[in-house]
Design a protein around this motif. Structure first.
Motif: not given
Length: 147
Positions: A88-109
């Motif tokens: 949803l963030i990617a669709s509304r704010y595509p300019q920030v997708i490179e710094r948007t992660f699920t919490l689990k994805e960021f810490v656990r891969g």
């Protein structure tokens, strides 16, 4: 300075607990906020979220806010509670997708299960389980931030 934003649906359960848990670490140079993609501004954190935070002696003072352009532009990292929130963030704010992660994805891969369980409307025990899940993830996040 690192600005960290936690995002969930209504900003009354998971993201306020994540915000409070990370704040409790009192990390130098880290600012933290939370917001919801469908939040009602000013709503309090859910009763069970507050009770669980109190049980763990974690300070909290929360009023829900709706995710805004100002929030996403402020954040160095945006951590969502689900893959759906991230999309949803990617669709509304595509300019920030490179710094948007699920919490689990960021810490656990790259995991197949990237969602933090949603206790909304559930028992205090459900909130406790979600709290413990978030606490572990945020402990791992803190280690990544420090390194």
């Amino acid at each position: 300075m690192k600005n960290i934003l936690f995002v969930c649906t209504g900003n009354t359960c998971r993201s306020p607990m994540a915000e409070a848990i990370l704040r409790s670490h009192q990390l130098e140079g880290v600012e933290v906020r939370s917001a919801g993609v469908y939040a009602y501004p000013g709503d309090a954190a859910s009763v069970n979220a507050r009770l669980v935070l109190d049980d763990h002696e974690i300070r909290h003072d929360h009023a829900a806010s709706t995710l805004s352009n100002d929030d996403v532009e402020w954040a160095d990292y945006i951590f969502t509670m689900t893959e759906g929130h991230k999309q949803l963030i990617a669709s509304r704010y595509p300019q920030v997708i490179e710094r948007t992660f699920t919490l689990k994805e960021f810490v656990r891969g790259d995991l197949s299960d990237r969602d933090v369980s949603d206790p909304f409307g559930g028992s205090k025990q459900m909130y406790e389980r979600t709290f413990m899940e978030l606490k572990q993830l945020i402990n791992e996040l803190v280690e990544k931030i420090k390194n």
